[in-house]
Motif scaffolding. Structure first.
Motif, PDB file in Angstrom:
ATOM      1  N   SER A 120       0.799  -0.980  -0.069  1.00 55.39           N
ATOM      2  CA  SER A 120       0.066  -0.014  -0.048  1.00 55.39           C
ATOM      3  C   SER A 120       0.865   1.199  -0.027  1.00 55.39           C
ATOM      4  N   PHE A 121       2.110   1.285   0.907  1.00 53.28           N
ATOM      5  CA  PHE A 121       2.888   2.359   0.912  1.00 53.28           C
ATOM      6  C   PHE A 121       3.478   2.572  -0.473  1.00 53.28           C
ATOM      7  N   GLU A 122       3.998   1.391  -1.167  1.00 52.13           N
ATOM      8  CA  GLU A 122       4.798   1.809  -2.607  1.00 52.13           C
ATOM      9  C   GLU A 122       3.678   2.298  -3.569  1.00 52.13           C
ATOM     10  N   THR A 123       2.450   1.647  -3.522  1.00 55.26           N
ATOM     11  CA  THR A 123       1.571   2.143  -4.623  1.00 55.26           C
ATOM     12  C   THR A 123       0.856   3.338  -4.349  1.00 55.26           C
ATOM     13  N   GLY A 124       0.553   3.457  -3.279  1.00 50.97           N
ATOM     14  CA  GLY A 124      -0.053   5.014  -2.811  1.00 50.97           C
ATOM     15  C   GLY A 124       1.190   6.025  -2.931  1.00 50.97           C
ATOM     16  N   SER A 125       2.247   6.001  -2.646  1.00 55.08           N
ATOM     17  CA  SER A 125       3.206   6.932  -3.089  1.00 55.08           C
ATOM     18  C   SER A 125       3.554   7.290  -4.497  1.00 55.08           C
ATOM     19  N   ARG A 126       3.371   6.101  -5.374  1.00 50.86           N
ATOM     20  CA  ARG A 126       3.411   6.065  -6.840  1.00 50.86           C
ATOM     21  C   ARG A 126       2.255   6.963  -7.321  1.00 50.86           C
ATOM     22  N   LEU A 127       1.137   6.992  -6.762  1.00 52.82           N
ATOM     23  CA  LEU A 127      -0.190   7.563  -7.005  1.00 52.82           C
ATOM     24  C   LEU A 127      -0.002   9.053  -6.602  1.00 52.82           C
ATOM     25  N   LYS A 128       0.514   9.307  -5.348  1.00 53.48           N
ATOM     26  CA  LYS A 128       0.904  10.835  -5.193  1.00 53.48           C
ATOM     27  C   LYS A 128       1.826  11.435  -6.140  1.00 53.48           C
ATOM     28  N   ASP A 129       2.793  10.779  -6.817  1.00 53.51           N
ATOM     29  CA  ASP A 129       3.832  11.385  -7.641  1.00 53.51           C
ATOM     30  C   ASP A 129       2.893  11.499  -8.987  1.00 53.51           C
ATOM     31  N   ALA A 130       2.238  10.253  -9.393  1.00 53.52           N
ATOM     32  CA  ALA A 130       1.278  10.561 -10.604  1.00 53.52           C
ATOM     33  C   ALA A 130       0.313  11.711 -10.776  1.00 53.52           C
ATOM     34  N   ALA A 131      -0.230  12.053  -9.428  1.00 52.20           N
ATOM     35  CA  ALA A 131      -0.974  13.067  -9.364  1.00 52.20           C
ATOM     36  C   ALA A 131      -0.214  14.372  -9.491  1.00 52.20           C
ATOM     37  N   LEU A 132       1.040  14.716  -9.008  1.00 51.97           N
ATOM     38  CA  LEU A 132       1.646  15.869  -9.113  1.00 51.97           C
ATOM     39  C   LEU A 132       1.954  15.823 -10.464  1.00 51.97           C
ATOM     40  N   LEU A 133       2.416  14.638 -11.382  1.00 51.60           N
ATOM     41  CA  LEU A 133       2.696  14.995 -12.604  1.00 51.60           C
ATOM     42  C   LEU A 133       1.472  15.286 -13.576  1.00 51.60           C
ATOM     43  N   PHE A 134       0.347  14.920 -13.033  1.00 47.85           N
ATOM     44  CA  PHE A 134      -1.186  15.240 -13.699  1.00 47.85           C
ATOM     45  C   PHE A 134      -1.112  16.710 -13.565  1.00 47.85           C
ATOM     46  N   ALA A 135      -0.916  17.297 -12.321  1.00 46.05           N
ATOM     47  CA  ALA A 135      -1.247  18.875 -12.140  1.00 46.05           C
ATOM     48  C   ALA A 135      -0.124  19.418 -13.125  1.00 46.05           C
ATOM     49  N   SER A 286      -0.473   9.602   3.348  1.00 43.17           N
ATOM     50  CA  SER A 286       0.673   8.500   3.341  1.00 43.17           C
ATOM     51  C   SER A 286       0.310   7.691   2.369  1.00 43.17           C
ATOM     52  N   GLY A 287       0.980   6.784   1.836  1.00 45.03           N
ATOM     53  CA  GLY A 287       0.941   5.913   0.619  1.00 45.03           C
ATOM     54  C   GLY A 287      -0.291   4.937   1.230  1.00 45.03           C
ATOM     55  N   GLU A 288      -0.010   4.310   2.406  1.00 49.24           N
ATOM     56  CA  GLU A 288      -1.186   3.556   2.931  1.00 49.24           C
ATOM     57  C   GLU A 288      -2.740   4.291   3.034  1.00 49.24           C
ATOM     58  N   GLN A 289      -2.478   5.563   3.248  1.00 48.43           N
ATOM     59  CA  GLN A 289      -3.742   6.204   3.734  1.00 48.43           C
ATOM     60  C   GLN A 289      -4.441   6.438   1.944  1.00 48.43           C
ATOM     61  N   VAL A 290      -3.721   6.673   1.015  1.00 52.90           N
ATOM     62  CA  VAL A 290      -4.139   6.903  -0.207  1.00 52.90           C
ATOM     63  C   VAL A 290      -4.726   5.497  -0.498  1.00 52.90           C
ATOM     64  N   ILE A 291      -4.198   4.372  -0.448  1.00 51.14           N
ATOM     65  CA  ILE A 291      -4.791   3.014  -0.900  1.00 51.14           C
ATOM     66  C   ILE A 291      -6.397   2.941  -0.128  1.00 51.14           C
ATOM     67  N   ALA A 292      -6.118   3.099   1.293  1.00 56.13           N
ATOM     68  CA  ALA A 292      -7.136   3.175   2.169  1.00 56.13           C
ATOM     69  C   ALA A 292      -8.477   4.083   1.800  1.00 56.13           C
ATOM     70  N   SER A 293      -8.095   5.217   1.057  1.00 51.34           N
ATOM     71  CA  SER A 293      -9.092   6.104   0.590  1.00 51.34           C
ATOM     72  C   SER A 293      -9.823   5.548  -0.544  1.00 51.34           C
ATOM     73  N   ILE A 294      -8.895   4.803  -1.689  1.00 58.16           N
ATOM     74  CA  ILE A 294      -9.556   4.348  -2.689  1.00 58.16           C
ATOM     75  C   ILE A 294     -10.498   3.141  -2.544  1.00 58.16           C
ATOM     76  N   ASN A 295      -9.883   2.264  -1.274  1.00 53.11           N
ATOM     77  CA  ASN A 295     -10.667   1.199  -1.095  1.00 53.11           C
ATOM     78  C   ASN A 295     -12.275   1.825  -0.442  1.00 53.11           C
ATOM     79  N   THR A 296     -12.162   2.745   0.237  1.00 52.66           N
ATOM     80  CA  THR A 296     -13.418   3.392   0.896  1.00 52.66           C
ATOM     81  C   THR A 296     -14.366   4.057  -0.422  1.00 52.66           C
ATOM     82  N   MET A 297     -13.659   4.705  -1.334  1.00 55.49           N
ATOM     83  CA  MET A 297     -14.234   5.222  -2.512  1.00 55.49           C
ATOM     84  C   MET A 297     -15.141   4.107  -3.212  1.00 55.49           C
TER      85      MET A 297
END
Length: 459
Positions: A120-135, A286-297
């Motif tokens: 979760s940490f690895e994938t969530g951190s990559r998603l944060k980087d991808a979001a910054l790249l999107f912006a 955090s990366g874990e929180q990102v994946i947890a939020s996606i699961n919640t969504m």
């Protein structure tokens, strides 16, 4: 069948008719075989029994079922009894273990087909980087769209008449509240003064950009005035209308159209960042929180499926695949191990709309996940035998001593010496052999297929 029907059988001597049939019958057999094979490849799910649907899912996912999961109470009792026998414990337990491992392997394959499974940490951190790249990338693209308008709008003079009127109207309304310290009032008065002059395209676009930014982020306005966001939004739209109409009046309709396109693109970009990415992928997550939020969504929370779709659509395809893979990998995991019960529970929590948003573009992937959920739900007997294996092992030891004791008793009665005789050996071997043969039958894949098809045969 069309091929067979087209064969003309002329009225001729019996030998001639037999010769014709010699060629017609193989063609008929081949046509029937083709129809049968097509029927096997595309089963009518509505006509299948629950056992047949379970078997079909197992064959698609390479899962070895136990006969007890497709048979009735009699098969289940026989399997439970055989597991308690000396030679039946190991085969029954091994078959139950195989079923559980096969389902876990199917879930792993499903994850691997869509992306790379990470923590979760690895994938969530990559998603944060991808979001910054999107912006960053969308900002650059939006800038190029506005630059295109600039090149088409050279020498055009803009007088924002409608925006000034809108600001004047709002200033009059705020002054009626008799609060000269209102931050929104002071802000609008400053903008009114700034806009009371002609502008070139770049100058007025700069004012527009500042207004849009303040509309989103000016906390001293937004937090202290509940109407500030709506009021600033009205001014932004009035200024956009002024610029569009000025370009049309200047005989530059293409520039006006390009300006509308740039505004629409930027608006969608900002909404995606503010409403979807920032709340989920912000710097404080955090990366874990990102994946947890996606699961919640995916289960309808935190903005639900609409926000989930916007988050995924903002990511590169490779990152979307990794999100899907990580979610699939986590559906059935409990303390690092696959749990069929957990898979069923968590799969049912994901809304149908979220399943489509996450996995719907790959129909085979979605069907595989539905198969795995069905197998996890309907192999309760295999799970029961797996959980009962330790108890069966203890009983197995007791059974050995009981049978040895019984054999010695038989031997003693026969010889008067308490030694083993042929009758005593038979007393030991018979239940061992019977238990082993029963276990072999009750873990047979041929029996699984027979039992699954049994209702059809009886009918």
């Amino acid at each position: 069948f069309a091929q067979v029907g087209s064969l003309a059988l002329p009225s001729a001597p019996l030998r001639t008719q037999a010769a014709t049939a010699e060629f017609a019958l193989p063609a008929a057999r081949q046509a029937i075989q083709n129809v049968q094979q097509a029927a096997l490849k595309v089963p009518n799910l509505e006509s299948l029994t629950p056992a047949q649907r379970l078997l079909a899912a197992a064959e698609r996912q390479n899962v070895r079922l136990m006969p007890a999961d497709v048979g009735g109470p009699t098969i289940q009792r026989l399997t439970a009894g055989t597991q308690q026998s000396v030679t039946g414990t190991a085969p029954i337990t091994e078959a139950a273990t195989q079923t559980a491992e096969d389902i876990a392997a199917a879930a792993g394959r499903a994850a691997d087909t869509t992306g790379t499974v990470g923590t979760s940490f690895e994938t969530g951190s990559r998603l944060k980087d991808a979001a910054l790249l999107f912006a960053t990338q969308t900002s650059q693209r939006g800038g190029r769209l506005y630059d295109r308008v600039r090149d088409m709008a050279q020498d055009v003079v803009f007088r924002p008449i409608n925006a000034v009127k809108e600001i004047d109207r709002k200033i009059d309304q705020l002054r009626l509240k008799n609060d000269p310290s209102d931050p929104l009032l002071r802000y609008l008065e400053d903008k009114r003064s700034q806009l009371s002059q002609p502008f070139g395209y770049e100058g007025l676009k700069g004012v527009l950009s500042d207004l849009k930014k303040d509309h989103r982020q000016r906390e001293d306005l937004l937090l202290r005035s509940s109407d500030a966001k709506r009021e600033l939004g009205d001014v932004v739209r009035s200024l956009e209308t002024d610029m569009t109409q000025t370009l049309v009046d200047a005989g530059k309709p293409n520039a006006a159209s390009a300006f509308k396109t740039a505004n629409q693109y930027w608006r969608q970009r900002v909404e995606t960042i503010d409403d979807a990415l920032e709340p989920i992928l912000g710097n404080k997550s955090s990366g874990e929180q990102v994946i947890a939020s996606i699961n919640t969504m995916s289960r309808g929370g935190k903005g639900g499926v609409a926000r989930l779709g916007r988050v995924l659509n903002s990511l590169p395809e490779a990152d979307r695949g990794d999100v899907r893979a990580t979610i699939i990998d986590g559906i059935g995991m409990v303390d690092g191990k696959f749990s069929p019960a957990a898979f069923v529970k968590n799969w049912e929590k994901i809304t149908p709309e979220a399943k489509q948003s996450l996995f719907g573009k790959d129909k085979s992937l979605l069907r595989s996940l539905d198969d795995i959920a069905l197998l996890s739900s309907e192999t309760k007997q295999a799970q029961r035998f797996l959980n009962a294996s330790q108890t069966a092992g203890a009983l197995q030891v007791n059974n050995i001593f009981n049978q040895l004791g019984g054999a010695l008793t038989v031997g003693g009665a026969a010889t008067g010496t308490g030694t083993l005789t042929g009758a005593g050996i038979a007393t030991i071997l018979t239940p061992l052999v019977v238990g082993r043969l029963s276990a072999k039958a009750l873990t047979s894949q041929r029996l699984v297929r027979y039992l699954a098809d049994a209702p059809k045969k009886v009918k």
